[in-house]
Scaffold this motif. Structure first.
Motif, PDB file in Angstrom:
ATOM      1  N   LEU A 136       0.894  -1.200  -0.155  1.00 32.70           N
ATOM      2  CA  LEU A 136       0.230  -0.079  -0.067  1.00 32.70           C
ATOM      3  C   LEU A 136       0.870   1.315   0.103  1.00 32.70           C
ATOM      4  CD1 LEU A 136      -2.724  -0.834   2.493  1.00 32.70           C
ATOM      5  CD2 LEU A 136      -3.093  -0.752   0.141  1.00 32.70           C
ATOM      6  N   GLY A 137       1.841   1.207   0.444  1.00 33.31           N
ATOM      7  CA  GLY A 137       2.941   2.491   0.611  1.00 33.31           C
ATOM      8  C   GLY A 137       3.954   2.395  -0.482  1.00 33.31           C
ATOM      9  N   ASP A 138       5.394   2.836  -0.025  1.00 36.15           N
ATOM     10  CA  ASP A 138       6.253   2.891  -1.129  1.00 36.15           C
ATOM     11  C   ASP A 138       7.376   1.947  -0.918  1.00 36.15           C
ATOM     12  OD1 ASP A 138       7.176   3.801   1.357  1.00 36.15           O
ATOM     13  OD2 ASP A 138       7.787   5.820   0.552  1.00 36.15           O
ATOM     14  N   ALA A 139       7.181   0.727  -0.208  1.00 33.56           N
ATOM     15  CA  ALA A 139       7.969  -0.199  -0.110  1.00 33.56           C
ATOM     16  C   ALA A 139       8.496  -0.555  -1.599  1.00 33.56           C
ATOM     17  CB  ALA A 139       7.372  -1.330   0.358  1.00 33.56           C
ATOM     18  N   LYS A 140       9.697  -1.074  -1.461  1.00 32.21           N
ATOM     19  CA  LYS A 140      10.557  -1.299  -2.714  1.00 32.21           C
ATOM     20  C   LYS A 140      10.346  -2.905  -2.990  1.00 32.21           C
ATOM     21  CE  LYS A 140      13.917   2.267  -2.609  1.00 32.21           C
ATOM     22  NZ  LYS A 140      13.263   2.875  -1.414  1.00 32.21           N
ATOM     23  N   SER A 141      10.064  -3.522  -2.111  1.00 26.70           N
ATOM     24  CA  SER A 141       9.935  -5.126  -2.092  1.00 26.70           C
ATOM     25  C   SER A 141       9.403  -5.746  -1.043  1.00 26.70           C
ATOM     26  CB  SER A 141      11.238  -5.792  -2.508  1.00 26.70           C
ATOM     27  OG  SER A 141      11.215  -7.160  -2.881  1.00 26.70           O
ATOM     28  N   LEU A 142       8.689  -6.829  -1.372  1.00 29.47           N
ATOM     29  CA  LEU A 142       8.216  -7.652  -0.056  1.00 29.47           C
ATOM     30  C   LEU A 142       8.967  -8.857   0.179  1.00 29.47           C
ATOM     31  CD1 LEU A 142       4.245  -7.163  -0.769  1.00 29.47           C
ATOM     32  CD2 LEU A 142       5.853  -5.934   0.844  1.00 29.47           C
ATOM     33  N   GLN A 143      10.068  -9.060  -0.621  1.00 27.25           N
ATOM     34  CA  GLN A 143      10.954 -10.086  -0.796  1.00 27.25           C
ATOM     35  C   GLN A 143      11.347 -10.745   0.799  1.00 27.25           C
ATOM     36  OE1 GLN A 143      14.195 -10.686  -3.166  1.00 27.25           O
ATOM     37  NE2 GLN A 143      14.540 -12.480  -3.227  1.00 27.25           N
ATOM     38  N   GLY A 144      11.196 -11.728   1.224  1.00 25.81           N
ATOM     39  CA  GLY A 144      11.595 -12.228   2.569  1.00 25.81           C
ATOM     40  C   GLY A 144      10.932 -11.966   3.674  1.00 25.81           C
ATOM     41  N   GLY A 145       9.615 -11.252   3.406  1.00 21.48           N
ATOM     42  CA  GLY A 145       8.723 -10.834   4.714  1.00 21.48           C
ATOM     43  C   GLY A 145       7.803 -11.936   4.878  1.00 21.48           C
ATOM     44  N   THR A 146       7.161 -11.517   5.966  1.00 17.03           N
ATOM     45  CA  THR A 146       6.256 -12.496   6.623  1.00 17.03           C
ATOM     46  C   THR A 146       4.968 -11.569   7.111  1.00 17.03           C
ATOM     47  OG1 THR A 146       7.720 -14.001   7.680  1.00 17.03           O
ATOM     48  CG2 THR A 146       5.685 -14.058   8.490  1.00 17.03           C
ATOM     49  N   LEU A 147       3.767 -11.860   6.696  1.00 19.07           N
ATOM     50  CA  LEU A 147       2.391 -11.278   7.115  1.00 19.07           C
ATOM     51  C   LEU A 147       2.117 -11.626   8.369  1.00 19.07           C
ATOM     52  CD1 LEU A 147       0.189  -9.670   6.237  1.00 19.07           C
ATOM     53  CD2 LEU A 147      -0.914 -11.782   5.591  1.00 19.07           C
ATOM     54  N   LEU A 148       1.917 -10.632   9.400  1.00 20.33           N
ATOM     55  CA  LEU A 148       1.347 -10.829  10.631  1.00 20.33           C
ATOM     56  C   LEU A 148      -0.180 -11.246  10.551  1.00 20.33           C
ATOM     57  CD1 LEU A 148       2.886  -7.834  12.883  1.00 20.33           C
ATOM     58  CD2 LEU A 148       3.636 -10.101  12.498  1.00 20.33           C
ATOM     59  N   MET A 149      -0.716 -11.936  11.438  1.00 24.59           N
ATOM     60  CA  MET A 149      -2.069 -12.426  11.405  1.00 24.59           C
ATOM     61  C   MET A 149      -3.106 -11.039  11.164  1.00 24.59           C
ATOM     62  SD  MET A 149      -4.010 -14.503  14.693  1.00 24.59           S
ATOM     63  CE  MET A 149      -2.820 -16.100  14.449  1.00 24.59           C
ATOM     64  N   SER A 150      -3.745 -11.253  10.508  1.00 23.43           N
ATOM     65  CA  SER A 150      -4.623 -10.292   9.851  1.00 23.43           C
ATOM     66  C   SER A 150      -6.227 -10.989   9.558  1.00 23.43           C
ATOM     67  CB  SER A 150      -4.260  -9.432   8.696  1.00 23.43           C
ATOM     68  OG  SER A 150      -2.900  -9.061   8.769  1.00 23.43           O
ATOM     69  N   PRO A 151      -7.069 -10.359   9.856  1.00 30.99           N
ATOM     70  CA  PRO A 151      -8.460 -10.861   9.599  1.00 30.99           C
ATOM     71  C   PRO A 151      -8.689 -10.551   8.068  1.00 30.99           C
ATOM     72  CG  PRO A 151      -8.548  -8.886  10.950  1.00 30.99           C
ATOM     73  CD  PRO A 151      -7.150  -9.033  10.641  1.00 30.99           C
ATOM     74  N   LEU A 152      -9.639 -11.321   7.450  1.00 30.81           N
ATOM     75  CA  LEU A 152     -10.202 -11.248   6.169  1.00 30.81           C
ATOM     76  C   LEU A 152     -11.858 -11.048   6.374  1.00 30.81           C
ATOM     77  CD1 LEU A 152      -8.208 -13.452   3.803  1.00 30.81           C
ATOM     78  CD2 LEU A 152      -7.715 -11.080   4.570  1.00 30.81           C
ATOM     79  N   PHE A 153     -12.431  -9.928   5.638  1.00 30.75           N
ATOM     80  CA  PHE A 153     -13.697  -9.732   5.702  1.00 30.75           C
ATOM     81  C   PHE A 153     -14.680  -9.953   4.630  1.00 30.75           C
ATOM     82  CE2 PHE A 153     -11.395  -7.310   9.329  1.00 30.75           C
ATOM     83  CZ  PHE A 153     -12.274  -7.550  10.279  1.00 30.75           C
ATOM     84  N   GLY A 154     -15.798  -9.892   4.360  1.00 29.14           N
ATOM     85  CA  GLY A 154     -16.503  -9.680   3.182  1.00 29.14           C
ATOM     86  C   GLY A 154     -16.816  -8.139   2.704  1.00 29.14           C
ATOM     87  N   PRO A 155     -17.403  -8.635   1.674  1.00 32.02           N
ATOM     88  CA  PRO A 155     -17.545  -7.090   0.926  1.00 32.02           C
ATOM     89  C   PRO A 155     -18.273  -6.040   1.695  1.00 32.02           C
ATOM     90  CG  PRO A 155     -18.840  -8.629  -0.206  1.00 32.02           C
ATOM     91  CD  PRO A 155     -17.902  -9.389   0.723  1.00 32.02           C
ATOM     92  N   THR A 156     -19.235  -6.513   2.454  1.00 34.98           N
ATOM     93  CA  THR A 156     -20.217  -5.526   3.074  1.00 34.98           C
ATOM     94  C   THR A 156     -20.365  -5.508   4.585  1.00 34.98           C
ATOM     95  OG1 THR A 156     -22.072  -7.209   2.879  1.00 34.98           O
ATOM     96  CG2 THR A 156     -21.803  -5.566   0.953  1.00 34.98           C
ATOM     97  N   ASP A 157     -19.692  -6.626   5.204  1.00 38.03           N
ATOM     98  CA  ASP A 157     -19.958  -6.860   6.690  1.00 38.03           C
ATOM     99  C   ASP A 157     -18.355  -6.615   7.234  1.00 38.03           C
ATOM    100  OD1 ASP A 157     -20.321  -7.121   9.173  1.00 38.03           O
ATOM    101  OD2 ASP A 157     -21.108  -9.307   9.241  1.00 38.03           O
ATOM    102  N   ARG A 158     -18.151  -5.622   7.964  1.00 36.46           N
ATOM    103  CA  ARG A 158     -16.758  -5.476   8.465  1.00 36.46           C
ATOM    104  C   ARG A 158     -16.768  -5.873  10.005  1.00 36.46           C
ATOM    105  NH1 ARG A 158     -15.894  -5.198   4.245  1.00 36.46           N
ATOM    106  NH2 ARG A 158     -14.578  -3.575   2.957  1.00 36.46           N
ATOM    107  N   SER A 159     -17.733  -6.511  10.416  1.00 38.68           N
ATOM    108  CA  SER A 159     -17.905  -7.023  11.776  1.00 38.68           C
ATOM    109  C   SER A 159     -17.553  -8.527  11.914  1.00 38.68           C
ATOM    110  CB  SER A 159     -19.011  -6.599  12.641  1.00 38.68           C
ATOM    111  OG  SER A 159     -20.213  -7.254  11.699  1.00 38.68           O
ATOM    112  N   THR A 160     -17.790  -9.321  11.008  1.00 43.75           N
ATOM    113  CA  THR A 160     -17.608 -10.884  10.906  1.00 43.75           C
ATOM    114  C   THR A 160     -16.485 -11.177  10.181  1.00 43.75           C
ATOM    115  OG1 THR A 160     -20.006 -10.862  10.982  1.00 43.75           O
ATOM    116  CG2 THR A 160     -18.755 -12.953  10.276  1.00 43.75           C
ATOM    117  N   ILE A 161     -15.372 -11.941  11.049  1.00 43.02           N
ATOM    118  CA  ILE A 161     -14.438 -12.419  10.336  1.00 43.02           C
ATOM    119  C   ILE A 161     -14.609 -13.614   9.609  1.00 43.02           C
ATOM    120  CG2 ILE A 161     -12.054 -13.186  10.903  1.00 43.02           C
ATOM    121  CD1 ILE A 161     -11.960 -11.361  13.264  1.00 43.02           C
ATOM    122  N   ILE A 162     -14.249 -13.678   8.324  1.00 44.59           N
ATOM    123  CA  ILE A 162     -14.488 -15.103   7.534  1.00 44.59           C
ATOM    124  C   ILE A 162     -13.239 -15.735   7.579  1.00 44.59           C
ATOM    125  CG2 ILE A 162     -15.100 -15.720   5.266  1.00 44.59           C
ATOM    126  CD1 ILE A 162     -17.361 -14.213   6.601  1.00 44.59           C
ATOM    127  N   ALA A 163     -11.980 -15.385   7.645  1.00 45.51           N
ATOM    128  CA  ALA A 163     -10.813 -15.950   7.665  1.00 45.51           C
ATOM    129  C   ALA A 163      -9.569 -15.271   8.143  1.00 45.51           C
ATOM    130  CB  ALA A 163     -10.416 -16.314   6.086  1.00 45.51           C
TER     131      ALA A 163
END
Length: 391
Positions: A136-163
């Motif tokens: 989303l920002g001005d990072a040059k590369s995501l190589q070697g990175g690890t994604l911290l635990m993040s919730p995923l939501f549906g297109p309309t409901d931001r209160s229910t975690i789907i994954a």
């Protein structure tokens, strides 16, 4: 007696010189068979399973989205020009009871990312799905990175975690720079995490509607194909009440005692002749041309010629005589070369097939751009009986 039979067998299998087929005859036979196959495909379509061209209403994927932080980057993360990276990290650390001063926070091993995924139909809690991570920002590369635990939501409901997503990012590329020179492969700021999200909640799916009714929906609406599907299902399952509602939807009413899943399996396995419309797809950017086999062309004459003009600049250097105290003078002389290729003429016979058109265009030795221009001209003239879709 056995030797005699063996000799007779070998003699019968041996090719005769006078029985060798003529190459021209073979070519004409192959061309005739190809034309017959094209004509049959135009009349009857292509035989496919229903599950390959249609789906049942309610059986659909769902898109998921989320935002998170990729950590562990080797100095290729977001800079101070991306302030929301610090905010995202501070919100994440608050869950662990830790805070920090944003004004003094200057690491470059973090990157704010968006996370997208597609939840397949009938996905149950515990299933794992792939996710795509994009900077989303001005990072040059995501190589070697690890994604911290993040919730995923549906297109309309931001209160229910789907994954919930987490894992190491695989970018399938690289980027490097040194001394003002850079090299890059693929997109190092976009990566994937195979099976990087675990489904926490399934999405309700409704298949049966009304009075034990199913609705079959075509991927590409077509009136002819819809009617053929209805006819094929009526013949294969007389107990079903099948009605095509339009070119994209077919209503199927099942008997009360008939198992729904069994009916779906049998319907999907049923083969039908899907109609193929006469469409030509062209892409001038890539030079791609895809022509349907049932495209027809009326009688026409194609005249093609091209004019090429080339202008070259050649430097002319004038050196002074020795000890003359003169100066070297550099001038340029322009050379213009005009080349006009001979006009090429192709005659299209009445009711020509795509096979005939391919032979004519191949004989003219045209480029993809020239072929696209000719197809548009044939459509404007009215000889081309097909729809042209520009990509």
């Amino acid at each position: 007696m056995k030797s005699t039979l063996l000799i007779v067998g070998i003699a019968a299998l041996a090719p005769c010189a006078w029985a060798q087929p003529d190459p021209d005859t073979q070519q004409r036979t192959a061309s005739s068979q190809l034309n017959d196959a094209i004509l049959r495909a135009e009349r009857e379509g292509i035989e496919v399973r229903i599950k390959d061209i249609a789906r049942f209403r309610g059986v659909r994927p769902n898109q998921l989205v989320g935002y998170g932080i990729v950590v562990g980057l080797d100095g290729s993360g977001d800079s101070q020009q991306t302030p929301f990276t610090r905010t995202l990290l501070q919100n994440a650390l608050k869950l662990w009871g830790t805070t920090f001063d944003e004004t003094k926070f200057r690491p470059k091993n973090l990157a704010a990312v968006s996370i997208t995924a597609v939840l397949p139909p009938f996905a149950a809690p515990g299933n794992q799905i792939d996710v795509t991570v994009s900077s989303l920002g001005d990072a040059k590369s995501l190589q070697g990175g690890t994604l911290l635990m993040s919730p995923l939501f549906g297109p309309t409901d931001r209160s229910t975690i789907i994954a919930m997503s987490q894992g190491s990012v695989s970018i399938g590329g690289f980027g490097a720079s040194a001394g003002g020179s850079t090299t890059r492969k693929n997109h190092p700021t976009v990566g994937r995490i195979p099976r990087g999200a675990i489904v926490e909640r399934s999405v309700p799916t409704q298949i049966v509607f009304g009075d034990h009714e199913l609705y079959l929906e075509l991927d590409q609406a077509d009136l002819t194909t819809a009617q053929r599907i209805a006819t094929a299902l009526t013949e294969a399952f007389p107990a079903f009440f099948v009605t095509p509602q339009d070119g994209g939807t077919i209503r199927i009413k099942l008997p009360e005692e008939y198992p729904t899943m069994l009916a779906i399996m049998e319907i999907e396995a049923t083969k039908v002749w899907a109609d193929v419309p006469a469409i030509i797809v062209v892409n001038e950017r890539t030079g791609t041309i895809v022509i349907g086999g049932n495209v027809r062309i009326g009688p026409a004459v194609i005249v093609h010629g091209s004019l090429q003009v080339r202008i070259d600049n050649q430097p002319i250097i004038s050196q002074p005589a020795p000890f003359s105290q003169g100066e070297t003078v550099v001038t340029e002389q322009n050379f213009i070369d005009v080349e006009e290729t001979p006009t090429q003429i192709g005659v299209i016979p009445p009711n020509a097939t795509i096979n005939d058109l391919a032979k004519i265009l191949q004989t003219l030795k045209l480029s993809a751009i020239d072929i696209i221009a000719i197809l548009h001209a044939l459509a404007d003239q009215g000889a081309l009986k097909a729809r042209i879709r520009q990509q």
